[in-house]
Design a protein around this motif. Structure first.
Motif, PDB file in Angstrom:
ATOM      1  N   TYR A   1       0.831  -1.206   0.000  1.00 34.43           N
ATOM      2  CA  TYR A   1       0.000   0.000   0.000  1.00 34.43           C
ATOM      3  C   TYR A   1       0.871   1.265   0.000  1.00 34.43           C
ATOM      4  N   GLY A   2       2.010   1.201   0.679  1.00 40.23           N
ATOM      5  CA  GLY A   2       2.862   2.376   0.799  1.00 40.23           C
ATOM      6  C   GLY A   2       4.016   2.430  -0.187  1.00 40.23           C
ATOM      7  N   LYS A   3       4.011   1.567  -1.198  1.00 42.28           N
ATOM      8  CA  LYS A   3       5.187   1.431  -2.061  1.00 42.28           C
ATOM      9  C   LYS A   3       5.503   2.687  -2.859  1.00 42.28           C
ATOM     10  N   ASP A   4       4.510   3.503  -3.167  1.00 39.76           N
ATOM     11  CA  ASP A   4       4.737   4.678  -4.013  1.00 39.76           C
ATOM     12  C   ASP A   4       4.942   5.974  -3.223  1.00 39.76           C
ATOM     13  N   LEU A   5       5.026   5.882  -1.914  1.00 37.18           N
ATOM     14  CA  LEU A   5       5.246   7.083  -1.116  1.00 37.18           C
ATOM     15  C   LEU A   5       6.665   7.608  -1.327  1.00 37.18           C
ATOM     16  N   ASP A   6       6.831   8.915  -1.165  1.00 35.26           N
ATOM     17  CA  ASP A   6       8.134   9.535  -1.418  1.00 35.26           C
ATOM     18  C   ASP A   6       9.136   9.258  -0.302  1.00 35.26           C
ATOM     19  N   ILE A   7       8.669   9.340   0.943  1.00 32.87           N
ATOM     20  CA  ILE A   7       9.514   9.130   2.115  1.00 32.87           C
ATOM     21  C   ILE A   7       8.927   7.980   2.911  1.00 32.87           C
ATOM     22  N   LYS A   8       9.748   6.971   3.234  1.00 29.73           N
ATOM     23  CA  LYS A   8       9.252   5.767   3.915  1.00 29.73           C
ATOM     24  C   LYS A   8      10.159   5.450   5.102  1.00 29.73           C
ATOM     25  N   LEU A   9       9.587   5.564   6.308  1.00 28.77           N
ATOM     26  CA  LEU A   9      10.386   5.460   7.528  1.00 28.77           C
ATOM     27  C   LEU A   9       9.841   4.408   8.484  1.00 28.77           C
ATOM     28  N   ILE A  10      10.751   3.759   9.219  1.00 30.37           N
ATOM     29  CA  ILE A  10      10.386   2.822  10.277  1.00 30.37           C
ATOM     30  C   ILE A  10      11.152   3.201  11.545  1.00 30.37           C
ATOM     31  N   PRO A  11      10.546   3.956  12.452  1.00 28.33           N
ATOM     32  CA  PRO A  11      11.203   4.152  13.754  1.00 28.33           C
ATOM     33  C   PRO A  11      11.376   2.792  14.430  1.00 28.33           C
ATOM     34  N   TYR A  12      12.632   2.469  14.790  1.00 30.34           N
ATOM     35  CA  TYR A  12      12.967   1.116  15.250  1.00 30.34           C
ATOM     36  C   TYR A  12      13.888   1.221  16.453  1.00 30.34           C
ATOM     37  N   GLU A  13      13.556   0.490  17.505  1.00 31.00           N
ATOM     38  CA  GLU A  13      14.287   0.615  18.767  1.00 31.00           C
ATOM     39  C   GLU A  13      15.752   0.191  18.666  1.00 31.00           C
ATOM     40  N   LEU A  14      16.094  -0.654  17.680  1.00 28.09           N
ATOM     41  CA  LEU A  14      17.476  -1.099  17.536  1.00 28.09           C
ATOM     42  C   LEU A  14      18.271  -0.242  16.538  1.00 28.09           C
ATOM     43  N   ALA A  15      17.601   0.709  15.912  1.00 26.51           N
ATOM     44  CA  ALA A  15      18.318   1.613  15.007  1.00 26.51           C
ATOM     45  C   ALA A  15      19.147   2.598  15.824  1.00 26.51           C
ATOM     46  N   THR A  16      20.216   3.078  15.246  1.00 26.11           N
ATOM     47  CA  THR A  16      21.083   4.044  15.930  1.00 26.11           C
ATOM     48  C   THR A  16      21.405   5.199  14.982  1.00 26.11           C
ATOM     49  N   GLY A  17      21.941   6.272  15.554  1.00 28.55           N
ATOM     50  CA  GLY A  17      22.390   7.385  14.729  1.00 28.55           C
ATOM     51  C   GLY A  17      21.370   8.498  14.633  1.00 28.55           C
ATOM     52  N   MET A  18      21.232   9.283  15.706  1.00 26.58           N
ATOM     53  CA  MET A  18      20.273  10.384  15.706  1.00 26.58           C
ATOM     54  C   MET A  18      20.641  11.444  14.672  1.00 26.58           C
ATOM     55  N   VAL A  19      21.922  11.553  14.364  1.00 26.63           N
ATOM     56  CA  VAL A  19      22.352  12.512  13.339  1.00 26.63           C
ATOM     57  C   VAL A  19      21.687  12.175  12.009  1.00 26.63           C
ATOM     58  N   ARG A  20      21.643  10.873  11.688  1.00 29.54           N
ATOM     59  CA  ARG A  20      21.001  10.465  10.434  1.00 29.54           C
ATOM     60  C   ARG A  20      19.500  10.756  10.457  1.00 29.54           C
ATOM     61  N   THR A  21      18.838  10.490  11.594  1.00 30.63           N
ATOM     62  CA  THR A  21      17.408  10.785  11.702  1.00 30.63           C
ATOM     63  C   THR A  21      17.149  12.262  11.435  1.00 30.63           C
ATOM     64  N   LYS A  22      17.955  13.122  12.056  1.00 29.02           N
ATOM     65  CA  LYS A  22      17.782  14.567  11.858  1.00 29.02           C
ATOM     66  C   LYS A  22      18.009  14.954  10.396  1.00 29.02           C
ATOM     67  N   GLU A  23      18.976  14.304   9.772  1.00 30.17           N
ATOM     68  CA  GLU A  23      19.261  14.593   8.364  1.00 30.17           C
ATOM     69  C   GLU A  23      18.099  14.168   7.475  1.00 30.17           C
ATOM     70  N   VAL A  24      17.559  12.973   7.740  1.00 34.73           N
ATOM     71  CA  VAL A  24      16.424  12.472   6.959  1.00 34.73           C
ATOM     72  C   VAL A  24      15.233  13.427   7.077  1.00 34.73           C
ATOM     73  N   ILE A  25      14.917  13.839   8.301  1.00 35.82           N
ATOM     74  CA  ILE A  25      13.776  14.732   8.521  1.00 35.82           C
ATOM     75  C   ILE A  25      14.009  16.080   7.847  1.00 35.82           C
ATOM     76  N   SER A  26      15.202  16.625   8.010  1.00 36.87           N
ATOM     77  CA  SER A  26      15.484  17.961   7.458  1.00 36.87           C
ATOM     78  C   SER A  26      15.451  17.978   5.936  1.00 36.87           C
ATOM     79  N   ASN A  27      15.649  16.824   5.302  1.00 30.96           N
ATOM     80  CA  ASN A  27      15.649  16.755   3.838  1.00 30.96           C
ATOM     81  C   ASN A  27      14.263  16.512   3.246  1.00 30.96           C
ATOM     82  N   ILE A  28      13.254  16.321   4.095  1.00 30.53           N
ATOM     83  CA  ILE A  28      11.893  16.135   3.587  1.00 30.53           C
ATOM     84  C   ILE A  28      11.384  17.464   3.046  1.00 30.53           C
ATOM     85  N   LYS A  29      10.867  17.438   1.829  1.00 29.14           N
ATOM     86  CA  LYS A  29      10.400  18.657   1.179  1.00 29.14           C
ATOM     87  C   LYS A  29       8.874  18.750   1.241  1.00 29.14           C
ATOM     88  N   PRO A  30       8.341  19.976   1.343  1.00 30.12           N
ATOM     89  CA  PRO A  30       6.884  20.154   1.333  1.00 30.12           C
ATOM     90  C   PRO A  30       6.274  19.506   0.094  1.00 30.12           C
TER      91      PRO A  30
END
Length: 245
Positions: free
Chosen positions: A160-189
Motif C-alpha cells: 500500500y505504501g510502495k509509491d510514497l516519497d519518504i518511507k520510515l520505520i522508527p525502530y528501537e534497535l536503530a542508531t544514529g540520531m544525526v542520520r534521523t535529523k538529516e532524513v527529517i530535514s531533507n523532507i520537502k513540502p
C-alpha cells in the motif's frame, strides 16, 4: 465557533443543509439557536462561515456568510501505519494523530500484535475509529477528515505504501540520531510520507528486513524506548514542526 463537516452535495449557492446525526447534535446537545454562527468544511479545502437559518425535525439549514480557502492542512500527506495495539490504545493514537495532521491511519496486523480481530470485531472497531477521527478533525478544525483504513497485513501495508516519497520505520534497535535529523530535514513540502510503527512487542527482525527491501528506512527516535502509542505521535509532532508553514 462550532465546526462540522458536510458532503459537497449538501452545499448550494448560498445555503448548506445539515442532515443525519449532526442535526441531533446541533439541536439537542449544543442547543444551537437561529442566527448562531457555525464553521462548515466540505472535506476538501473549502470552509464556510454560516449562520443557522432554519431548524426542522430532520434538517437544519444554514445561510452562507462567507466562503474561504482552508489553510489548516500540512503541505505533505502523512500515512501512519500503526501496528495493532492492545485495549483502547488505537483510539488515543487516532485522536492525537488527527490533531497532529496525519492524512491517513492504516492499522496493521504484525507478528507481535497481541490483538487478533475477526471480521465482526474489525467492522465494529473500524466504525468506532472513523467516528473518533471525525470528532478529532472537528475539534482541531481540520479541513478534512483523515481516513482510517481497514486492517492490513504487514505485506499488504508495505504494498500500500510502495509509491510514497519518504518511507520510515522508527525502530528501537536503530542508531544514529544525526542520520534521523538529516532524513527529517531533507523532507520537502508536498512529499508523501509513510511511517511504520510496531506494536507493543516491537518489530520482528524479518519485518524490518522486508521493510528495507520495500524501501522503508529504519531510523531512531532517541536513546529511550517509546511505547507504541508514543512513538507514532513523537514522529508526527516532529514532522508537523518541520512541515508547518
Amino acid at each position: 465557533m462550532h465546526h462540522f463537516f458536510v458532503h459537497p452535495n449538501q452545499i448550494q449557492e448560498r445555503r448548506i443543509t445539515i442532515e443525519g446525526m449532526d442535526v441531533n447534535h446541533m439541536k439537542n446537545v449544543l442547543r444551537m439557536k437561529l442566527g448562531e454562527e457555525v464553521l462548515i468544511s466540505d472535506g476538501t479545502s473549502k470552509d464556510y462561515i454560516c449562520t443557522v437559518a432554519e431548524i426542522e425535525k430532520n434538517q437544519i439549514y444554514l445561510d452562507i456568510i462567507q466562503s474561504v480557502e482552508g489553510d489548516r492542512e500540512l503541505s505533505s500527506r502523512i500515512y501512519l501505519f500503526q501496528g495493532l495495539p492492545k485495549g483502547d490504545k488505537m483510539e488515543l493514537i487516532i485522536q492525537k494523530a488527527v490533531e497532529l495532521g496525519v492524512y491517513e491511519v492504516i492499522p496493521v496486523a504484525m507478528k507481535r500484535c497481541v490483538v487478533k480481530l475477526d471480521k465482526k470485531k474489525e467492522t465494529s472497531k473500524g466504525k468506532r475509529w472513523k467516528d473518533i477521527a471525525k470528532e478529532a478533525a472537528k475539534q482541531s478544525k481540520r479541513n478534512l477528515i483523515p481516513e482510517v483504513h481497514g486492517v492490513l497485513t504487514y505485506k499488504e501495508a508495505l504494498e500500500y505504501g510502495k509509491d510514497l516519497d519518504i518511507k520510515l520505520i522508527p525502530y528501537e534497535l536503530a542508531t544514529g540520531m544525526v542520520r534521523t535529523k538529516e532524513v527529517i530535514s531533507n523532507i520537502k513540502p508536498g512529499q508523501n510520507i509513510g511511517i511504520f510503527i510496531g506494536p507493543e512487542g516491537g518489530f520482528e527482525e524479518e519485518e524490518i528486513a522486508l521493510g528495507e527491501e520495500n524501501g522503508f528506512s529504519p531510523i531512531t527516535l532517541g536513546k529511550r524506548i517509546l511505547r507504541t502509542e508514543t512513538a507514532g505521535l513523537a514522529i508526527l509532532a516532529i514532522l508537523m514542526y518541520h512541515l508547518e508553514d
